[in-house]
Motif scaffolding. Structure first.
Motif, PDB file in Angstrom:
ATOM      1  N   LEU A  22     -11.923  -6.431   4.162  1.00  0.00           N
ATOM      2  CA  LEU A  22     -12.574  -5.187   3.756  1.00  0.00           C
ATOM      3  C   LEU A  22     -12.390  -5.034   2.255  1.00  0.00           C
ATOM      4  N   GLN A  29     -15.923   3.869  10.918  1.00  0.00           N
ATOM      5  CA  GLN A  29     -14.548   4.362  10.777  1.00  0.00           C
ATOM      6  C   GLN A  29     -14.439   5.782  11.371  1.00  0.00           C
ATOM      7  N   SER A  59      -8.667  -6.240   1.222  1.00  0.00           N
ATOM      8  CA  SER A  59      -7.624  -6.328   2.254  1.00  0.00           C
ATOM      9  C   SER A  59      -8.091  -7.301   3.327  1.00  0.00           C
ATOM     10  N   GLY A  60      -7.155  -7.715   4.207  1.00  0.00           N
ATOM     11  CA  GLY A  60      -7.537  -8.576   5.321  1.00  0.00           C
ATOM     12  C   GLY A  60      -7.068 -10.008   5.151  1.00  0.00           C
ATOM     13  N   ASN A 112     -12.292  -1.663  -0.262  1.00  0.00           N
ATOM     14  CA  ASN A 112     -12.461  -0.207  -0.269  1.00  0.00           C
ATOM     15  C   ASN A 112     -12.177   0.363  -1.645  1.00  0.00           C
ATOM     16  N   LEU A 127       0.361  -3.614   8.946  1.00  0.00           N
ATOM     17  CA  LEU A 127      -1.025  -4.104   9.012  1.00  0.00           C
ATOM     18  C   LEU A 127      -2.018  -2.958   9.087  1.00  0.00           C
ATOM     19  N   TYR A 128      -3.227  -3.254   8.648  1.00  0.00           N
ATOM     20  CA  TYR A 128      -4.335  -2.295   8.704  1.00  0.00           C
ATOM     21  C   TYR A 128      -5.600  -3.032   9.143  1.00  0.00           C
ATOM     22  N   LYS A 185      -5.162   8.874   7.380  1.00  0.00           N
ATOM     23  CA  LYS A 185      -4.857   9.539   6.109  1.00  0.00           C
ATOM     24  C   LYS A 185      -4.419  10.990   6.296  1.00  0.00           C
ATOM     25  N   GLY A 218      -2.989   4.606   5.114  1.00  0.00           N
ATOM     26  CA  GLY A 218      -4.424   4.675   4.841  1.00  0.00           C
ATOM     27  C   GLY A 218      -5.259   4.721   6.093  1.00  0.00           C
ATOM     28  N   SER A 228       3.223   8.409   3.775  1.00  0.00           N
ATOM     29  CA  SER A 228       2.937   7.897   2.433  1.00  0.00           C
ATOM     30  C   SER A 228       2.486   9.066   1.560  1.00  0.00           C
ATOM     31  N   GLY A 237      -0.290  -7.260   4.123  1.00  0.00           N
ATOM     32  CA  GLY A 237      -1.471  -7.903   3.546  1.00  0.00           C
ATOM     33  C   GLY A 237      -1.899  -9.105   4.365  1.00  0.00           C
ATOM     34  N   LYS A 266       5.715   1.527  -2.478  1.00  0.00           N
ATOM     35  CA  LYS A 266       4.667   0.533  -2.197  1.00  0.00           C
ATOM     36  C   LYS A 266       4.147  -0.068  -3.495  1.00  0.00           C
ATOM     37  N   ALA A 293       0.103   0.279   8.578  1.00  0.00           N
ATOM     38  CA  ALA A 293       0.097   0.496   7.123  1.00  0.00           C
ATOM     39  C   ALA A 293      -0.566   1.825   6.767  1.00  0.00           C
ATOM     40  N   PHE A 331      -8.225   8.005  -2.114  1.00  0.00           N
ATOM     41  CA  PHE A 331      -7.452   9.091  -1.472  1.00  0.00           C
ATOM     42  C   PHE A 331      -8.275  10.302  -1.061  1.00  0.00           C
TER      43      PHE A 331
HETATM   44  C1  LIG Z   1      -9.911   1.560   3.925  1.00  0.00           C
HETATM   45  C2  LIG Z   1      -8.507   1.405   3.426  1.00  0.00           C
HETATM   46  C3  LIG Z   1      -7.808   2.509   2.973  1.00  0.00           C
HETATM   47  C4  LIG Z   1      -6.496   2.378   2.504  1.00  0.00           C
HETATM   48  N1  LIG Z   1      -5.825   3.487   2.106  1.00  0.00           N
HETATM   49  C5  LIG Z   1      -4.532   3.365   1.697  1.00  0.00           C
HETATM   50  C6  LIG Z   1      -3.775   4.511   1.338  1.00  0.00           C
HETATM   51  O1  LIG Z   1      -4.230   5.646   1.427  1.00  0.00           O
HETATM   52  N2  LIG Z   1      -2.494   4.312   0.923  1.00  0.00           N
HETATM   53  C7  LIG Z   1      -1.917   3.072   0.845  1.00  0.00           C
HETATM   54  O2  LIG Z   1      -0.736   2.959   0.462  1.00  0.00           O
HETATM   55  N3  LIG Z   1      -2.609   1.978   1.188  1.00  0.00           N
HETATM   56  C8  LIG Z   1      -3.883   2.092   1.625  1.00  0.00           C
HETATM   57  N4  LIG Z   1      -4.577   0.985   2.002  1.00  0.00           N
HETATM   58  C9  LIG Z   1      -3.943  -0.343   1.882  1.00  0.00           C
HETATM   59  C10 LIG Z   1      -3.278  -0.784   3.179  1.00  0.00           C
HETATM   60  O3  LIG Z   1      -2.233   0.093   3.541  1.00  0.00           O
HETATM   61  C11 LIG Z   1      -2.698  -2.213   3.024  1.00  0.00           C
HETATM   62  O4  LIG Z   1      -1.746  -2.206   1.985  1.00  0.00           O
HETATM   63  C12 LIG Z   1      -3.779  -3.237   2.683  1.00  0.00           C
HETATM   64  O5  LIG Z   1      -4.967  -2.971   3.376  1.00  0.00           O
HETATM   65  C13 LIG Z   1      -3.316  -4.670   3.005  1.00  0.00           C
HETATM   66  O6  LIG Z   1      -3.011  -4.809   4.372  1.00  0.00           O
HETATM   67  P1  LIG Z   1      -4.074  -5.393   5.443  1.00  0.00           P
HETATM   68  O7  LIG Z   1      -4.574  -6.702   4.904  1.00  0.00           O
HETATM   69  O8  LIG Z   1      -3.274  -5.531   6.717  1.00  0.00           O
HETATM   70  O9  LIG Z   1      -5.156  -4.385   5.564  1.00  0.00           O
HETATM   71  C14 LIG Z   1      -5.874   1.092   2.485  1.00  0.00           C
HETATM   72  C15 LIG Z   1      -6.590  -0.014   2.962  1.00  0.00           C
HETATM   73  C16 LIG Z   1      -7.876   0.123   3.429  1.00  0.00           C
HETATM   74  C17 LIG Z   1      -8.596  -1.097   3.949  1.00  0.00           C
END
Ligand SMILES: Cc1cc2nc3c(=O)[nH]c(=O)nc-3n(C[C@H](O)[C@H](O)[C@H](O)COP(=O)(O)O)c2cc1C
Length: 334
Positions: free
Chosen positions: A112, A21, A258-259, A114, A308-309, A69, A66, A144, A287, A206, A64, A118
């Motif tokens: 993933l 990362q 997530s993922g 995690n 997405l993330y 940050k 995160g 955010s 998500g 959120k 998304a 924060f």
């Molecule tokens: C490593 C990591 C850190 C994250 N940090 C935050 C964050 O700081 N604030 C937040 O609202 N969501 C955070 N998320 C959640 C993502 O914004 C998202 O809601 C979640 O991963 C689902 O989406 P995805 O499946 O596309 O990843 C984080 C996700 C990951 C994987």
């Protein structure tokens, strides 16, 4: 096979998740490089234009919270072709986050886990970087914010809202002690009342995921939160954050999933919310999204945008263009 899946991903995945990362972040901080490469990621189509809470979007695909940050490479993310990007989550004071290990990969299901908690440089550092971002009239930058007290969150709002297009209030990280207080209706109402007094840009909230989808119902807690958002005229809700899971490999023993595995649940949540509330509330679906077909399904279910993330990590920077290309084709064939 793309450059990312053939070369970049094997290199990144040969490192422990947080190290890879950091390497990705270093690369993303080279904004001139991404500007030069932006043509490779460009795909524009009028069919993708949309509006979210009064914000005009070139497409409904958002980054998304995160991923960036500390607002260190938001302009590079804009060059990847997102309709909007979310920086943060930012807290008032700097935070170290949780102890490591706090990030795990599960390659076979492109997920993933995690427990970051924060980690961040705090409000002032983020505000300074936002101020220094190159001006771009079409860029939609959202920040955010979070905290454990109303005062801290309002301080984040008032400092940051002059520098961005909207605020997303994160009440749903499963990894941060004290944050869940705002998942209780009366506390959320008080927070939103305080934010509304200072409001200059749209406010998104959120949500945590609700997994009660096998009987296709909404939990009372979620209904309460939606009612609070409706009452406070929140501009959109983002559904949802990661799914809480236990995992002994993490230093703190639990984190957020997530993922890919999240997608079916995301779609169910959008269907449930929209069947009950229709157009009364704007919803950003988040998500497990990695394809244009999935975005199409979410939009058909009533989502106003998607975020997405994790698919960026598994599919690489080209995923946004791929999604947009397929989505435009599907929207035209409708
Ligand atoms: C490593 C990591 C850190 C994250 N940090 C935050 C964050 O700081 N604030 C937040 O609202 N969501 C955070 N998320 C959640 C993502 O914004 C998202 O809601 C979640 O991963 C689902 O989406 P995805 O499946 O596309 O990843 C984080 C996700 C990951 C994987």
């Amino acid at each position: 096979m793309s450059f990312y899946s053939n070369i970049a991903r094997p290199v990144l995945f040969s490192l422990p998740p947080e190290k890879s990362q950091h390497l990705a972040e270093l690369l993303l901080q080279q904004s001139l490089l991404w500007k030069a490469a932006s043509k490779l990621f460009s795909f524009e189509d009028e069919f993708l234009h949309t509006e979210l809470a009064g914000l005009k979007l070139r497409n409904p695909i958002g980054l998304a919270a995160g991923f960036d940050k500390n607002i260190q490479f938001l302009s590079s993310m804009e060059y990847l072709g997102f309709g909007y990007v979310i920086g943060g989550t930012i807290t008032k004071e700097p935070r170290p986050g949780n102890p490591s290990p706090r990030l795990l990969r599960s390659r076979k299901d492109k997920s993933l886990i995690n427990s970051m908690g924060f980690p961040g440089e705090g409000l002032q550092a983020a505000a300074k970087r936002l101020q220094n971002l190159p001006v771009s009239p079409s860029a939609i930058r959202i920040v955010s914010i979070s905290g454990t007290t109303i005062e801290d969150i309002v301080t984040c709002q008032t400092t940051i809202q002059t520098l961005c297009s909207a605020i997303e209030v994160n009440i749903s990280s499963p990894n941060t002690a004290g944050l869940r207080i705002f998942q209780e209706k009366t506390h959320l109402l008080k927070l939103l009342e305080a934010l509304n007094q200072n409001k200059k840009v749209p406010i998104f909230v959120k949500f945590p995921p609700f997994i009660d989808s096998h009987d296709k119902s909404m939990t009372t807690e979620i209904r309460d939160l939606i009612e609070a958002c409706l009452k406070s005229e929140v501009d959109a809700i983002t559904v949802a954050n990661t799914i809480p899971v236990e995992d002994k490999r993490l230093a703190v023993g639990k984190g957020g999933l997530s993922g890919s595995k999240l997608f079916e649940n995301t779609l169910s949540m959008i269907n449930i919310i929209k069947s009950e509330y229709g157009d009364k509330i704007n919803v950003n679906a988040c998500g497990g999204v990695s394809t244009g077909d999935q975005v199409y399904q979410l939009i058909k279910a009533g989502a106003n945008s998607i975020q997405l993330y994790t698919s960026l990590v598994y599919e690489g920077p080209g995923v946004v263009k791929d999604i947009k290309t397929d989505l435009a084709r599907l929207l035209k064939s409708q």
